[in-house]
Write a protein that holds these residues in place. Sequence first.
Motif, short mmCIF file in Angstrom:
data_model
loop_
_atom_site.label_atom_id
_atom_site.label_comp_id
_atom_site.label_asym_id
_atom_site.label_seq_id
_atom_site.Cartn_x
_atom_site.Cartn_y
_atom_site.Cartn_z
N ASP A 1 0.82 -1.20 0.00
CA ASP A 1 0.00 0.00 0.00
C ASP A 1 0.87 1.26 0.00
O ASP A 1 1.38 1.67 1.03
CB ASP A 1 -0.89 -0.06 1.26
CG ASP A 1 -1.85 1.12 1.32
OD1 ASP A 1 -2.02 1.81 0.30
OD2 ASP A 1 -2.41 1.35 2.41
N GLY A 2 1.09 1.82 -1.18
CA GLY A 2 1.81 3.09 -1.31
C GLY A 2 3.22 3.07 -0.74
O GLY A 2 3.63 4.00 -0.07
N VAL A 3 3.97 2.00 -1.04
CA VAL A 3 5.31 1.86 -0.45
C VAL A 3 6.33 2.72 -1.20
O VAL A 3 6.48 2.62 -2.41
CB VAL A 3 5.76 0.38 -0.46
CG1 VAL A 3 7.24 0.27 -0.11
CG2 VAL A 3 4.92 -0.43 0.52
N SER A 4 7.01 3.60 -0.45
CA SER A 4 8.11 4.39 -1.00
C SER A 4 9.31 4.20 -0.11
O SER A 4 9.17 4.03 1.10
CB SER A 4 7.77 5.88 -1.04
OG SER A 4 6.69 6.08 -1.93
N LYS A 5 10.49 4.22 -0.73
CA LYS A 5 11.71 4.05 0.07
C LYS A 5 12.87 4.80 -0.55
O LYS A 5 13.06 4.80 -1.76
CB LYS A 5 12.06 2.57 0.16
CG LYS A 5 13.30 2.31 1.00
CD LYS A 5 13.54 0.85 1.21
CE LYS A 5 14.84 0.62 1.97
NZ LYS A 5 14.82 1.10 3.35
N THR A 6 13.63 5.48 0.31
CA THR A 6 14.89 6.07 -0.13
C THR A 6 15.97 5.51 0.77
O THR A 6 15.70 5.17 1.92
CB THR A 6 14.91 7.60 0.02
OG1 THR A 6 14.63 7.92 1.39
CG2 THR A 6 13.89 8.27 -0.86
N TYR A 7 17.17 5.41 0.24
CA TYR A 7 18.31 5.03 1.09
C TYR A 7 18.94 6.30 1.61
O TYR A 7 19.35 7.15 0.83
CB TYR A 7 19.33 4.19 0.32
CG TYR A 7 18.91 2.75 0.18
CD1 TYR A 7 18.72 1.97 1.32
CD2 TYR A 7 18.69 2.18 -1.06
CE1 TYR A 7 18.33 0.65 1.22
CE2 TYR A 7 18.30 0.85 -1.17
CZ TYR A 7 18.12 0.10 -0.02
OH TYR A 7 17.74 -1.21 -0.12
N GLY A 8 19.00 6.45 2.91
CA GLY A 8 19.58 7.65 3.51
C GLY A 8 18.60 8.80 3.46
O GLY A 8 17.49 8.69 2.93
N GLU A 9 19.03 9.90 4.05
CA GLU A 9 18.16 11.06 4.24
C GLU A 9 17.69 11.65 2.88
O GLU A 9 16.51 11.80 2.63
CB GLU A 9 18.92 12.11 5.04
CG GLU A 9 18.04 13.21 5.57
CD GLU A 9 17.56 12.91 7.00
OE1 GLU A 9 17.13 13.84 7.64
OE2 GLU A 9 17.62 11.74 7.44
N HIS A 10 18.66 11.97 2.04
CA HIS A 10 18.32 12.60 0.75
C HIS A 10 18.73 11.70 -0.40
O HIS A 10 19.03 12.17 -1.50
CB HIS A 10 18.99 13.96 0.64
CG HIS A 10 18.66 14.88 1.78
ND1 HIS A 10 17.44 15.48 1.90
CD2 HIS A 10 19.39 15.25 2.86
CE1 HIS A 10 17.42 16.21 3.01
NE2 HIS A 10 18.59 16.09 3.62
N GLY A 11 18.79 10.43 -0.14
CA GLY A 11 19.22 9.48 -1.16
C GLY A 11 18.22 9.37 -2.29
O GLY A 11 17.12 9.95 -2.23
N PRO A 12 18.59 8.65 -3.33
CA PRO A 12 17.67 8.48 -4.46
C PRO A 12 16.45 7.66 -4.05
O PRO A 12 16.52 6.83 -3.15
CB PRO A 12 18.51 7.72 -5.48
CG PRO A 12 19.57 7.04 -4.67
CD PRO A 12 19.84 7.93 -3.50
N LEU A 13 15.37 7.92 -4.74
CA LEU A 13 14.13 7.20 -4.48
C LEU A 13 14.26 5.80 -5.09
O LEU A 13 14.40 5.65 -6.30
CB LEU A 13 12.98 7.98 -5.13
CG LEU A 13 11.56 7.74 -4.63
CD1 LEU A 13 11.46 7.98 -3.13
CD2 LEU A 13 10.60 8.66 -5.36
N VAL A 14 14.24 4.79 -4.24
CA VAL A 14 14.41 3.42 -4.72
C VAL A 14 13.06 2.83 -5.10
O VAL A 14 12.93 2.12 -6.09
CB VAL A 14 15.08 2.54 -3.66
CG1 VAL A 14 15.44 1.19 -4.24
CG2 VAL A 14 16.32 3.21 -3.11
#
Lengths: 258, 253
Positions: A9-22
Amino acid sequence: MAGSLVSIDGVSKTYGEHGPLVLNNVSFNIAKGEVISILGKSGCGKSTLLNCIGGFEAMNEGQVLLDGKPITKPSKRCVMLMQNYGLLPWRSVRKNVELGLESAGLPKQEAEERVTHYLQMVGLTDRATSLPSELSGGMQQRVAIARALAIQPEVILMDEPFGALDTFTRYYLQDELMQIQQREKMTIILVTHDIDEALYLSDRIFIMKPNPGEIHKEVSLKLAKPRDRSDSDFQHYRELIFNEFQFTQEKATIEFNI
Amino acid sequence: MARLKRFPFIVMGFVLLIAVWQIAAIIGGHQAALFPPPLKVGEALVSIIVDGSIFTHIQISLFRFFTGYVTAVFVAVLLGLVLGRLPVVWQVLDPVVQVLRPVSPIAWSPFIVLWFGIGNMPAIVIIFIAAFFPVLLSTVSAVKKVDKTYLRIAANFEMSQVETLWKIVLPASFPMVANGLHMALGAAWIFLVAGEMVGAQSGLGFLIVDARNSLSLDLVMACIVVIGGLGLILDKGIHYFETWVNRIWGGTQ
């Protein structure tokens, strides 16, 4: 969604604080007993998505629901099969399969019966006392499959489970997995970059594209199982998916041309 | 087969050693009492074997050695397993260990005698110290290097911390720990003699001091031969143990 076993359900993830959107706002539902493939090139975030579903990695936004309850940590209800099998080399085949049952509080006899049953299912009864290092790669993955099945999980997650095997062993194991799935009716989420594997095994295929990792297209396969790899319908779907990749590749060449 | 091929070389090495020793004794012109030639040492060796006194000393030495060594291994492995899983705590303790480790266990002997008295304890404590640090350090680094896949499986199967340590981390780090055990065994054996020179009234180390005091240097040399021989046997023993570990664990190496 009602009737679904796993809801992403609406999963978003970035690595690190301002990392790229994975992963960017990934949502889909999986019904009980369904086989789902997540298909994509390396680096499109498909393994990360699988880790999020398994509770191995935390996500920044959204949630994964198993039977309506959010997954926050790994559990026996959702077992991961790794590409390198993850067998414990110091344990015999039998003791490896038993691993997940040891802390389950099962009566000893029942645990032993279960181990015997699943070893038989993957056809390794006569290798029960062998060490993993004495087995071929295909056999090792069968042990891993038996170990996962033995704890009778609701969902099995597979991260390129046959990627390290040669073509013949791979076909053979795909057949075997499909037969077991037909019998046991477990839910499988399979991450792969092998188009044929996805086509052969799954009820639905989600094609992912990278930067950011998104579901690009969903393909429902209306083919009866067991499938014939040379069947014309099979080839039709193959072409369909192939075209999808041509499309995503064209887009990608601009970014990756250095 | 390989061992059979090596055998002549081993014999040759020892023949050469004894020959050089004998020649040095003849050319040097020292008194036999100050620089005992091989034959005299051989006689001394036979005499202590015949009257059986050497075996009492060997027995008590081995008892002290294994008490100190096994205790050290037990404590260091347990501590190493836990500390290896607690990286922040280890970052605090590591500098302390690095300061304590290079100090020879013998340097502690004044305190050891004050705290533990004389008799068996000083030697046991010194062997403990000698074996403790190599085992601790190799266990901690082995635990840190445990394949993340195994830890994922432990999490997936909902294992408790204790279960994870016992069923996954300990066996997974065992080959490297076994290597640490091997190193520690050598170090501890070296310090056995020194340990028994501190306040002991028996054992191989004491025998050397005692023989020196009565100026029986042939007996001192005979003792050295015994210590070397036993050290070799112990080293071979743990070497076989290590080979066995690596064969069983070979799958991931």
